[in-house]
Design an enzyme around this catalytic site. Structure first.
Site, PDB file in Angstrom:
ATOM      1  N   GLN A   4      47.939  65.664  49.765  1.00  8.86           N
ATOM      2  CA  GLN A   4      48.914  65.650  48.624  1.00  8.86           C
ATOM      3  C   GLN A   4      49.890  64.591  48.637  1.00  8.86           C
ATOM      4  O   GLN A   4      50.602  64.447  47.566  1.00  8.86           O
ATOM      5  CB  GLN A   4      49.420  67.142  48.482  1.00  8.86           C
ATOM      6  CG  GLN A   4      48.087  68.039  48.095  1.00  8.86           C
ATOM      7  CD  GLN A   4      48.745  69.356  47.778  1.00  8.86           C
ATOM      8  OE1 GLN A   4      48.813  70.220  48.943  1.00  8.86           O
ATOM      9  NE2 GLN A   4      48.746  69.807  46.763  1.00  8.86           N
TER      10      GLN A   4
ATOM     11  N   HIS B 257      36.912  59.753  44.234  1.00 11.80           N
ATOM     12  CA  HIS B 257      36.422  58.441  43.766  1.00 11.80           C
ATOM     13  C   HIS B 257      34.926  58.254  43.184  1.00 11.80           C
ATOM     14  O   HIS B 257      34.722  57.282  42.494  1.00 11.80           O
ATOM     15  CB  HIS B 257      36.308  57.465  45.298  1.00 11.80           C
ATOM     16  CG  HIS B 257      37.703  57.257  45.834  1.00 11.80           C
ATOM     17  ND1 HIS B 257      37.810  57.075  47.391  1.00 11.80           N
ATOM     18  CD2 HIS B 257      38.905  57.310  45.309  1.00 11.80           C
ATOM     19  CE1 HIS B 257      39.093  56.842  47.537  1.00 11.80           C
ATOM     20  NE2 HIS B 257      39.903  57.039  46.119  1.00 11.80           N
TER      21      HIS B 257
ATOM     22  N   ASP C 263      45.293  58.419  46.700  1.00  9.95           N
ATOM     23  CA  ASP C 263      45.148  57.165  47.371  1.00  9.95           C
ATOM     24  C   ASP C 263      46.398  56.675  47.895  1.00  9.95           C
ATOM     25  O   ASP C 263      46.644  56.346  48.904  1.00  9.95           O
ATOM     26  CB  ASP C 263      44.426  56.084  46.614  1.00  9.95           C
ATOM     27  CG  ASP C 263      42.992  56.315  46.315  1.00  9.95           C
ATOM     28  OD1 ASP C 263      42.447  57.121  46.674  1.00  9.95           O
ATOM     29  OD2 ASP C 263      42.470  55.251  45.732  1.00  9.95           O
TER      30      ASP C 263
ATOM     31  N   ARG D 197      57.042  72.272  56.929  1.00  8.50           N
ATOM     32  CA  ARG D 197      55.699  72.508  57.489  1.00  8.50           C
ATOM     33  C   ARG D 197      54.892  71.402  56.581  1.00  8.50           C
ATOM     34  O   ARG D 197      54.925  71.134  55.514  1.00  8.50           O
ATOM     35  CB  ARG D 197      55.274  73.925  56.717  1.00  8.50           C
ATOM     36  CG  ARG D 197      53.929  74.031  56.640  1.00  8.50           C
ATOM     37  CD  ARG D 197      53.662  75.529  56.203  1.00  8.50           C
ATOM     38  NE  ARG D 197      52.102  75.623  55.961  1.00  8.50           N
ATOM     39  CZ  ARG D 197      51.452  75.714  54.720  1.00  8.50           C
ATOM     40  NH1 ARG D 197      51.855  75.899  53.630  1.00  8.50           N
ATOM     41  NH2 ARG D 197      49.919  75.712  54.968  1.00  8.50           N
TER      42      ARG D 197
ATOM     43  N   HIS E 153      44.426  71.555  56.032  1.00 11.42           N
ATOM     44  CA  HIS E 153      45.015  71.780  54.587  1.00 11.42           C
ATOM     45  C   HIS E 153      43.848  70.930  53.422  1.00 11.42           C
ATOM     46  O   HIS E 153      44.178  70.140  52.905  1.00 11.42           O
ATOM     47  CB  HIS E 153      46.257  71.483  54.274  1.00 11.42           C
ATOM     48  CG  HIS E 153      46.994  72.132  53.136  1.00 11.42           C
ATOM     49  ND1 HIS E 153      48.141  72.803  53.341  1.00 11.42           N
ATOM     50  CD2 HIS E 153      46.464  71.968  51.726  1.00 11.42           C
ATOM     51  CE1 HIS E 153      48.474  73.290  52.079  1.00 11.42           C
ATOM     52  NE2 HIS E 153      47.459  72.846  51.348  1.00 11.42           N
TER      53      HIS E 153
ATOM     54  N   ASN F 206      45.009  76.420  56.186  1.00 16.01           N
ATOM     55  CA  ASN F 206      45.743  77.143  54.874  1.00 16.01           C
ATOM     56  C   ASN F 206      44.863  77.585  53.998  1.00 16.01           C
ATOM     57  O   ASN F 206      43.937  76.960  53.639  1.00 16.01           O
ATOM     58  CB  ASN F 206      46.397  75.673  54.457  1.00 16.01           C
ATOM     59  CG  ASN F 206      47.087  76.031  53.172  1.00 16.01           C
ATOM     60  OD1 ASN F 206      47.878  76.694  53.278  1.00 16.01           O
ATOM     61  ND2 ASN F 206      46.776  75.609  51.883  1.00 16.01           N
TER      62      ASN F 206
END
Ligand code: NOJ
Length: 506
Positions: free
Chosen positions: A38, A58, A71, A96, A141, A185
């Site tokens: 992210q 993609h 990206d 975190r 994650h 996560n």
């Protein structure tokens, strides 16, 4: 009797008028959270391998609301110093973040380690430690190496061995400085949204089947990493290893027995599936849910239950394998046995439980369809978990609020949300729950999965159109900073300007 009730009403009114300042304990850890895909960007730089989000965005860009991808994202790969500067501005105790498996092991397998990836995380950790900011590291994650997905991902039981190999590389390289490890996560989002529905990569949509198989394989993978840490690293490195589960609150719509049972089934299907094997004394999947899925599977002509079982040996291997319970909490829903029932695919997890859920219209709405400000929901969720699982150590590893990309820097709705959430944290502490820390989602705006950049969660706004990905603090950043500084919530506090500085000692 009447008099006693009256007296207690008078007492409540009286205490409400007395100014009584509640404080967060001095050793309570305040932080912020992010995740690799992210924020990092640099999707193919310095030897990083492809992961399932690179592949999905993609090859199938139209599934992302604004057809964007990670990206570049917030380009944190190239902004270690600025990111740590923001942590210092806020006065965080901890940050975190997550490790990208395919940045460390480009194919997913441990035969080839990408030193540039190790260097990036070393720089980040060392920069944080310079300023006494504790790293809390999520090992996974949601960004599985694409090669492992091609081999089945979490549907292949070998995932547990591949994950253990990865865990070893991670503990070897960072365990001298990282003392809080989170293996996974949000297993619900990995298994339900990724395998049982179309909410997250790899959008497999194997309804009624994928979620349950993934849940079991993930529990074993988690337990393997936990035992590895416990047996081979803990004595030397002295850290703790746990898991983070998404625990929104599901309460009954009415106080009828049917609605209470409906809420319990919904809780079992949403978080119990992942928590029960690890935190319950008996181990294995939640009983009422397992019975329901077995019954439905038989009615549907399956020769076996769509929910696999844990053998006694597996139950023993998995239970008790978490030094703490990480909770990502955002919101609540009211559950009914008879109302608000919708039709779902057959078979599917939602069809298996067959309950309805409702959100009162007066709960404040965010930019995310699933996220409202529900009253005292942290308290409701954590006191429930504490009594169910013998009050383990808890960390709230995420809590946060989204707004629209065009919203002003004066994000009063987020300020209202955080103040209410932190009041609920204080209620939870007052109730004796063993809660040790709290992290906001998120330090900065980032790629919100299928919603792309259309929903913003940051205390800092990120300008995704500037090459530097300029970060600017929102009003909520100043309010959070003041809460951390004073260890109290002052609802009348207003920042005098939106100019941020670093306080002495940070
Ligand atoms: C939980 C997830 O862990 C995080 O990745 C996501 O961005 C937030 N919820 C907000 O949806």
């Amino acid at each position: 009797m009447k008099l006693a009730v009256l007296l207690s009403v008078v007492a409540v009114c009286h205490t409400a008028t007395v100014k009584h300042e509640r404080r967060f304990p001095d050793d309570f850890i305040f932080g912020c959270a992010t995740a690799a895909y992210q924020v990092e960007g640099a999707w193919n730089e310095d030897g990083k391998g492809e992961n399932i989000w690179d592949y999905l965005t993609h090859t199938n860009p139209t599934v992302i609301r604004d057809q964007s991808n990670g990206d570049v994202a917030a380009d944190s790969y190239h902004h270690v110093e600025r990111d740590v500067e923001m942590m210092r501005e806020l006065g965080l105790d901890a940050y975190r973040f997550s490790l990208s498996w395919s940045r460390i092991l480009p194919t997913g397998f441990a035969n080839e380690v990408n030193q540039a990836g190790i260097n990036y995380y070393n720089n980040l950790i060392n920069e944080m430690l310079k300023y006494n900011i504790q790293p809390i590291v999520t090992m996974y994650h949601w960004d599985l190496p694409q090669r492992l997905q091609e081999l089945g991902g979490f549907i292949n039981p070998l995932i547990a061995d591949w994950y253990e190999d990865y865990a070893k590389v991670v503990f070897d390289n960072f365990g001298d400085r990282v003392k809080l490890w989170i293996t996974f996560n949000e297993p619900r989002e990995i298994c339900y949204e990724g395998y049982g529905a179309t909410g997250l990569a790899p959008i497999l949509n194997a309804t009624g089947v994928g979620t349950y198989i993934c849940a079991k394989n993930l529990a074993i993978a988690h337990a393997k990493a936990y035992h590895l840490y416990n047996n081979e690293y803990k004595a030397r490195q002295g850290g703790e290893c746990g898991i983070t589960i998404s625990v929104n609150w599901f309460g009954p719509l009415t106080d009828s027995e049917e609605d209470e049972f409906a809420a319990e089934l919904r809780r079992q299907a949403t978080w119990g599936l992942y928590a029960e094997p690890i935190f319950s004394a008996e181990g294995g999947f939640p009983k009422e849910l397992a019975a329901r899925v077995a019954e439905k599977s038989a009615e549907q002509g399956f020769p076996w239950s769509r929910m696999p079982e844990f053998t006694d040996e597996e139950k023993k291997f998995v239970r008790g394998t978490s030094d703490f319970f990480g909770v990502n909490h955002y919101t609540a829903f009211l559950v009914s046995a008879t109302k608000h029932i919708q039709q779902h695919a057959v078979p599917s997890l939602l069809d298996d439980i067959g309950v309805g859920s409702y959100v009162p219209p007066e709960w404040m709405k965010s930019a995310s369809s699933w996220l409202t400000l529900a009253p005292n929901s942290i308290y409701n969720a954590l006191t429930h978990l504490a009594s169910k699982y013998n009050n383990p150590v808890f960390y709230i590893t995420e809590n946060g609020w989204s707004n629209d990309p065009t919203a002003s820097l004066e994000d009063d709705d987020r300020v209202t949300y955080y103040r209410a959430a932190l009041e609920s944290v204080l209620n939870t502490l007052d109730a004796g729950v063993n809660l040790k820390g709290y992290m906001t989602w998120s330090l900065m705006d980032n790629f919100e999965w299928l919603k792309g950049y259309t929903e913003r969660f940051g205390l800092y706004e990120v300008d995704f159109s500037s090459p530097e990905r300029t970060r600017t603090p929102r009003k909520s950043a100043f309010v959070y900073k003041e809460i951390l500084r004073t260890r109290t919530i002052d609802n009348s506090y207003e920042p005098s300007s939106l100019i941020m500085t670093i306080d002495e000692g940070h």
